[in-house]
Enzyme design. Structure first.
Site, PDB file in Angstrom:
ATOM      1  N   HIS A   1       0.863  -1.190   0.000  1.00  0.00           N
ATOM      2  CA  HIS A   1       0.000   0.000   0.000  1.00  0.00           C
ATOM      3  C   HIS A   1       0.888   1.224   0.000  1.00  0.00           C
ATOM      4  CE1 HIS A   1       0.683  -1.313   4.154  1.00  0.00           C
ATOM      5  NE2 HIS A   1       0.715  -0.022   4.474  1.00  0.00           N
TER       6      HIS A   1
ATOM      7  N   HIS B   1       0.828   5.198   1.183  1.00  0.00           N
ATOM      8  CA  HIS B   1       0.146   6.255   1.932  1.00  0.00           C
ATOM      9  C   HIS B   1       0.230   7.554   1.131  1.00  0.00           C
ATOM     10  CE1 HIS B   1       0.358   4.116   5.965  1.00  0.00           C
ATOM     11  NE2 HIS B   1       1.340   3.494   5.327  1.00  0.00           N
TER      12      HIS B   1
HETATM   13  P1  AMP Z   1       1.819   0.468   7.360  1.00  0.00           P
HETATM   14  O1  AMP Z   1       2.297   0.771   8.751  1.00  0.00           O
HETATM   15  O2  AMP Z   1       2.585   1.192   6.295  1.00  0.00           O
HETATM   16  O3  AMP Z   1       1.730  -1.032   7.104  1.00  0.00           O
HETATM   17  O4  AMP Z   1       0.368   1.073   7.275  1.00  0.00           O
HETATM   18  C1  AMP Z   1      -0.790   0.396   7.609  1.00  0.00           C
HETATM   19  C2  AMP Z   1      -1.872   1.446   7.703  1.00  0.00           C
HETATM   20  O5  AMP Z   1      -3.119   0.809   7.545  1.00  0.00           O
HETATM   21  C3  AMP Z   1      -1.908   2.206   9.030  1.00  0.00           C
HETATM   22  O6  AMP Z   1      -1.784   3.601   8.761  1.00  0.00           O
HETATM   23  C4  AMP Z   1      -3.288   1.843   9.606  1.00  0.00           C
HETATM   24  O7  AMP Z   1      -3.879   2.932  10.266  1.00  0.00           O
HETATM   25  C5  AMP Z   1      -4.057   1.453   8.369  1.00  0.00           C
HETATM   26  N1  AMP Z   1      -5.139   0.495   8.557  1.00  0.00           N
HETATM   27  C6  AMP Z   1      -5.069  -0.706   9.179  1.00  0.00           C
HETATM   28  N2  AMP Z   1      -6.261  -1.341   9.111  1.00  0.00           N
HETATM   29  C7  AMP Z   1      -7.085  -0.529   8.407  1.00  0.00           C
HETATM   30  C8  AMP Z   1      -8.447  -0.611   7.979  1.00  0.00           C
HETATM   31  N3  AMP Z   1      -9.210  -1.678   8.291  1.00  0.00           N
HETATM   32  N4  AMP Z   1      -8.966   0.410   7.267  1.00  0.00           N
HETATM   33  C9  AMP Z   1      -8.209   1.498   6.966  1.00  0.00           C
HETATM   34  N5  AMP Z   1      -6.919   1.631   7.333  1.00  0.00           N
HETATM   35  C10 AMP Z   1      -6.369   0.639   8.053  1.00  0.00           C
END
Ligand code: AMP
Ligand code: ZN
Length: 139
Positions: free
Chosen positions: A101, A103
């Site tokens: 993903h 951001h």
């Molecule tokens: P990372 O630390 O780069 O793996 O980012 C994961 C991101 O996913 C974090 O910013 C979380 O807040 C976000 N996240 C986790 N679960 C969900 C969800 N169900 N819906 C939306 N965002 C999520």
């Protein structure tokens, strides 16, 4: 190309609802549940890739253009002055969900500092050695 235990596979393919701001055949873009700033979005491919190194060429060739499109829409609609793209690979780098993903984090005038670090120091000799070392990894 999907992992049945992966929450982002389920979100990207509409099995779990999320606030979606963009969708096409290959991607869904949602709002992050724990936003770093107002409008913090996540670009999710619909197929499962653990991280950038796992991504196929078709998806990787489109993701930056999509990030630009989302960032431009944020500037227009939310009035942010800029945005950061952040893409974590590996637990040590802060990755917590192992489905690729990107951001897209809107940045507002007067907003908090984030995505920054204290600059270190390095000699020219050290930099030259490191560049040679990484070059070997490219072979
Ligand atoms: P990372 O630390 O780069 O793996 O980012 C994961 C991101 O996913 C974090 O910013 C979380 O807040 C976000 N996240 C986790 N679960 C969900 C969800 N169900 N819906 C939306 N965002 C999520
Ligand atoms: Zn997945």
């Amino acid at each position: 190309m999907r992992d049945e235990n992966c929450i982002f596979c389920k979100i990207a393919n509409g099995e779990i609802p999320a606030a979606t701001l963009y969708e096409d055949d290959e991607f869904r873009v949602i709002l992050d549940l724990g936003p770093a700033s107002k409008g913090h979005a996540l670009i999710l491919p619909k197929n499962h890739f653990a991280d950038l190194l796992d991504l196929d060429d078709g998806v990787s060739s489109k993701v930056l253009a999509l990030a630009a499109k989302i960032g431009a829409a944020m500037k227009k609609s939310l009035g942010c002055a800029g945005f950061n793209l952040v893409q974590n690979n590996g637990e040590v780098a802060g990755q917590t969900v192992f489905h690729f993903h990107m951001h897209v984090i809107p940045r507002y005038e007067g907003g908090p500092d984030m995505v920054s670090w204290e600059p270190g120091t390095s000699s020219g000799e050290e930099l030259a050695k490191l560049a040679e070392c990484i070059k070997k990894g490219l072979q």
